[in-house]
Enzyme design. Structure first.
Site, PDB file in Angstrom:
ATOM      1  N   ASN A 114       8.198  -7.612  -8.261  1.00 32.14           N
ATOM      2  CA  ASN A 114       8.961  -6.829  -7.295  1.00 32.14           C
ATOM      3  C   ASN A 114       8.064  -5.738  -6.740  1.00 32.14           C
ATOM      4  O   ASN A 114       7.126  -5.300  -7.415  1.00 32.14           O
ATOM      5  CB  ASN A 114      10.164  -6.187  -8.011  1.00 32.14           C
ATOM      6  CG  ASN A 114      11.017  -5.348  -7.071  1.00 32.14           C
ATOM      7  OD1 ASN A 114      11.278  -5.745  -5.931  1.00 32.14           O
ATOM      8  ND2 ASN A 114      11.434  -4.174  -7.516  1.00 32.14           N
ATOM      9  N   HIS A 116       8.169  -1.825  -5.247  1.00 33.93           N
ATOM     10  CA  HIS A 116       9.042  -0.649  -5.264  1.00 33.93           C
ATOM     11  C   HIS A 116       8.316   0.515  -4.592  1.00 33.93           C
ATOM     12  O   HIS A 116       7.139   0.758  -4.888  1.00 33.93           O
ATOM     13  CB  HIS A 116       9.391  -0.302  -6.717  1.00 33.93           C
ATOM     14  CG  HIS A 116      10.331   0.848  -6.820  1.00 33.93           C
ATOM     15  ND1 HIS A 116      11.673   0.738  -6.511  1.00 33.93           N
ATOM     16  CD2 HIS A 116      10.126   2.135  -7.170  1.00 33.93           C
ATOM     17  CE1 HIS A 116      12.251   1.921  -6.669  1.00 33.93           C
ATOM     18  NE2 HIS A 116      11.338   2.773  -7.080  1.00 33.93           N
ATOM     19  N   ASP A 152      13.540  -1.678 -12.169  1.00 34.16           N
ATOM     20  CA  ASP A 152      12.251  -1.068 -11.793  1.00 34.16           C
ATOM     21  C   ASP A 152      11.436  -0.611 -12.995  1.00 34.16           C
ATOM     22  O   ASP A 152      10.797   0.460 -12.974  1.00 34.16           O
ATOM     23  CB  ASP A 152      12.481   0.131 -10.847  1.00 34.16           C
ATOM     24  CG  ASP A 152      13.195  -0.270  -9.569  1.00 34.16           C
ATOM     25  OD1 ASP A 152      13.045  -1.433  -9.149  1.00 34.16           O
ATOM     26  OD2 ASP A 152      13.916   0.576  -9.004  1.00 34.16           O
TER      27      ASP A 152
HETATM   28  C1  GRF Z   1      10.356  -1.841   0.809  1.00 30.50           C
HETATM   29  O1  GRF Z   1      10.159  -0.475   0.950  1.00 30.50           O
HETATM   30  C2  GRF Z   1      10.266  -2.224  -0.633  1.00 30.50           C
HETATM   31  O2  GRF Z   1       9.398  -1.435  -1.367  1.00 30.50           O
HETATM   32  C3  GRF Z   1      11.666  -2.000  -1.113  1.00 30.50           C
HETATM   33  O3  GRF Z   1      12.482  -2.395  -0.051  1.00 30.50           O
HETATM   34  C4  GRF Z   1      11.762  -2.260   1.173  1.00 30.50           C
HETATM   35  C5  GRF Z   1      11.815  -3.596   1.849  1.00 30.50           C
HETATM   36  O4  GRF Z   1      11.266  -3.558   3.152  1.00 30.50           O
HETATM   37  N1  GRF Z   1      11.901  -2.716  -2.356  1.00 30.50           N
HETATM   38  P1  GRF Z   1      10.969  -4.899   3.917  1.00 30.50           P
HETATM   39  O5  GRF Z   1      12.291  -5.682   3.994  1.00 30.50           O
HETATM   40  O6  GRF Z   1       9.942  -5.651   3.156  1.00 30.50           O
HETATM   41  O7  GRF Z   1      10.512  -4.509   5.268  1.00 30.50           O
END
Ligand code: GRF
Length: 325
Positions: A114, A116, A152
């Site tokens: 994932n 974050h 997370d």
């Molecule tokens: C990103 O900031 C990611 O870190 C978080 O959700 C957001 C997703 O953005 N988990 P995107 O859909 O990839 O543009």
């Protein structure tokens, strides 16, 4: 895998809930010749997620299933079914706004990651940029981590710090962090999928298994790592072989009953076993590790068997006794 074959490309499913800019970054990085992964599916819990359209336009299979009205485990199971049908061996969560059921998470342990938008362990959950700014931090940033049952919280595989400017708002900071995310994610994913073929990573795994045997100790032999039973008269029960003598394999050498058993193993499973130079003559077998789908329990059992063959009775008796329970 034939000798010298290139590492096969890992198949990755990406799960999104929104824009999917990280998914796009992963996808375009995968189009580089020689990239060790390919995206086989983009899935979403929201049929309107923007990223789905992009994925479809780029010729990537998509799957969408709204979660409304479904139990969490049921929704997860349907997503997982689509992921497996696409042949994925890894899952990359990229803005997938769902907490996953523990059974799903544990089935993908080590193969689901994932991204974050904070420097974990700081600021798990939401509003990460606001919290970093309000805390007066000098940097925000992003982390890619393995997914575990806690939100997370899994092992962090890579991070990029991003400086916070005096007039930053959560939005301006988020925009710059996103640039960093797009660079970080594909790099970490590449590193993760190529690990199982890298000698340093394989050595670490094998060493942990070998050293968990009673009184085992590490000792180099002819410049290669090996493991032997303890004490003055300790005998080697395993050697690590990294492409020795022009062989394409990274392998662990274990003791068989002799050349006949070695020949039978190779005959039955030539993708797993080979006859190592020099050592093969005395019944040592090469168990190949730089190949897809290594069964580490199988490796552990062979190490134990090999250890038993050379360990003093006083030690094997302990294991025999434990086996009876
Ligand atoms: C990103 O900031 C990611 O870190 C978080 O959700 C957001 C997703 O953005 N988990 P995107 O859909 O990839 O543009």
């Amino acid at each position: 895998m034939p000798a010298n074959a290139a590492v096969p490309r890992a198949k990755v499913a990406v799960l999104i809930s929104g824009t999917g800019s990280n998914m796009a970054a992963l996808l375009y990085a995968s189009r580089r010749a020689g990239c060790p992964y390919e995206i086989v599916l983009v899935g979403s819990n929201d049929p309107e997620a923007k990223g789905l359209k992009l994925a479809a336009a780029e010729g990537v299979a998509t799957y969408a299933l709204p979660h409304k009205g479904m139990k969490r485990a049921e929704h997860d199971a349907a997503m997982e079914k689509a992921v497996l049908a696409a042949g994925a061996d890894y899952i990359a969560l990229a803005g997938y706004m769902r907490i996953l059921s523990p059974a799903f998470v544990s089935r993908w342990e080590g193969r689901m990651l994932n991204i974050h938008p904070s420097l974990l362990p700081k600021y798990k959950g939401l509003d990460t940029h606001l919290r970093a700014i309000e805390a007066g931090d000098s940097h925000g940033g992003c982390s890619v981590h393995l997914v575990t049952a806690e939100l997370d919280d899994g092992p962090v595989l890579g991070q990029t710090p991003v400086a916070i400017l005096p007039d930053d708002t959560p939005d301006t900071l988020a925009g710059r962090v996103l640039h960093a995310e797009h660079q970080l994610y594909s790099r970490v994913l590449e590193e993760l999928v190529t690990r199982p073929y890298r000698a340093d990573w394989l050595l670490e795994k094998v060493a942990a298994l070998a050293l968990s045997l009673p009184e085992a100790e590490a000792r180099d032999s002819h410049g290669a790592p090996g493991w032997r039973t303890g004490g003055k008269s300790g005998k080697f029960f395993a050697y690590f072989s990294e492409r020795h003598h022009g062989e394409p394999h990274v392998a662990i050498l274990v003791k068989t009953d002799g050349p006949d058993e070695l020949a039978a193993l190779i005959d039955r499973d030539p993708a797993i076993w080979y006859r190592p130079a020099y050592y093969g003559a005395s019944g040592w077998a090469g168990l190949i590790l730089n190949r897809p789908g290594v069964d580490w329990e199988h490796v552990r059992q062979w190490l134990e068997r090999s250890w038993r063959a050379v360990a003093p009775k006083r030690l094997t008796r302990l294991i025999d006794a434990a086996d009876e329970f």
